[in-house]
Design a protein around this motif. Sequence first.
Motif, PDB file in Angstrom:
ATOM      1  N   GLU A   3      -4.393  -8.724  -2.836  1.00  0.00           N
ATOM      2  CA  GLU A   3      -4.008  -7.379  -3.264  1.00  0.00           C
ATOM      3  C   GLU A   3      -3.809  -7.272  -4.774  1.00  0.00           C
TER       4      GLU A   3
ATOM      5  N   ARG B 160       1.808   1.665  -3.612  1.00  0.00           N
ATOM      6  CA  ARG B 160       0.666   2.147  -4.396  1.00  0.00           C
ATOM      7  C   ARG B 160       0.369   3.621  -4.118  1.00  0.00           C
ATOM      8  N   SER B 161       0.730   4.090  -2.929  1.00  0.00           N
ATOM      9  CA  SER B 161       0.506   5.500  -2.621  1.00  0.00           C
ATOM     10  C   SER B 161       1.533   6.404  -3.310  1.00  0.00           C
TER      11      SER B 161
ATOM     12  N   ARG C  32       0.830  -1.213   0.000  1.00  0.00           N
ATOM     13  CA  ARG C  32       0.000   0.000   0.000  1.00  0.00           C
ATOM     14  C   ARG C  32       0.862   1.261   0.000  1.00  0.00           C
TER      15      ARG C  32
END
Length: 315
Positions: free
Chosen positions: A88, A60-61, A57
């Motif tokens: 995911e 992905r950010s 995550r």
Amino acid sequence: MIKTEICDLLGIEYPIFQGGMAWIADGKLAAAVSNGGGLGIISAMNADAAYVREQIRTARSLTDKPFGVNVMLMSPYVDEVAAILAEEKVPVVTTGAGSPGKYMKAWQDAGIKIIPVVASVALAKMMTRAGASAIIAEGGESGGHVGDLTTMALVPQICDTTDLPVIAAGGIADGRGVAAAFMLGAVGVQLGTRFLVASECGVHQNYKNKVLKAKDIDTITTGRRLGHPVRSLKTPFSRQYAKLEYDSSVSDDTLESMASGALRLAAVEGDEAKGCFLAGQVAAMVKKEQPAAEIIREIFKEAETVLNGATKWVK
């Protein structure tokens, strides 16, 4: 610009992967490499599923580009990590330390490209039959756990064995290495040691400094006695370990205990006395700390110079 079939398969700009280095390759580094046009890779190492999800995550950010996760198949958390990767739907999974056959269907059903790291022709054949998307052929010049064959010998044999795209790894740090890998039949490369000194790499500065100061003979391979040879920089720890593993009065359990946690001490705490600083034989070729995107552009500019028929290497 150099573009190969692996770029089309994975949706990346340059045919270059960043190695999945334990305690080093996190979501931030992976995102930086992916934003630079390569394939950044998060190391799942021996971490649990919560850590791996957090790093996914984080990546992905920071990027909307493809990235991967490297799964160490001997991890005690491998089952739960494998499930998280499917949940995911990470774009790519690379694997090491065994066969990922147990998890491949679930990953394939999730649309994940599976690219195992292999050190032998036999494992390359097995992974081809199992439905891998590509193969990473890693020679013994690399840092961390190593096999017996060199990159120069291994890559062409793997290329002759499989119709899958082959990524060369081990002993590559600049454009000359990339060009050589392509001439051996590979369609991409994976680099670890060079990305240790990426600006975005969060490894302890002592680790970076040791890589930047390394000379050509400054790596050592230990762990053969236990069946898991590892290449690292010469340090008080690695020299002492090398000495003890040839001492018959020292038990295997003592050696295992001595090595436990040594990589974390190096990567996170920068402990130069007790830490194990994994690095490949190309450490001496790494000269400066710079952004990941700049590393990638520089390497492929050099590779184009060589592949375009330059008769003399241009610095």
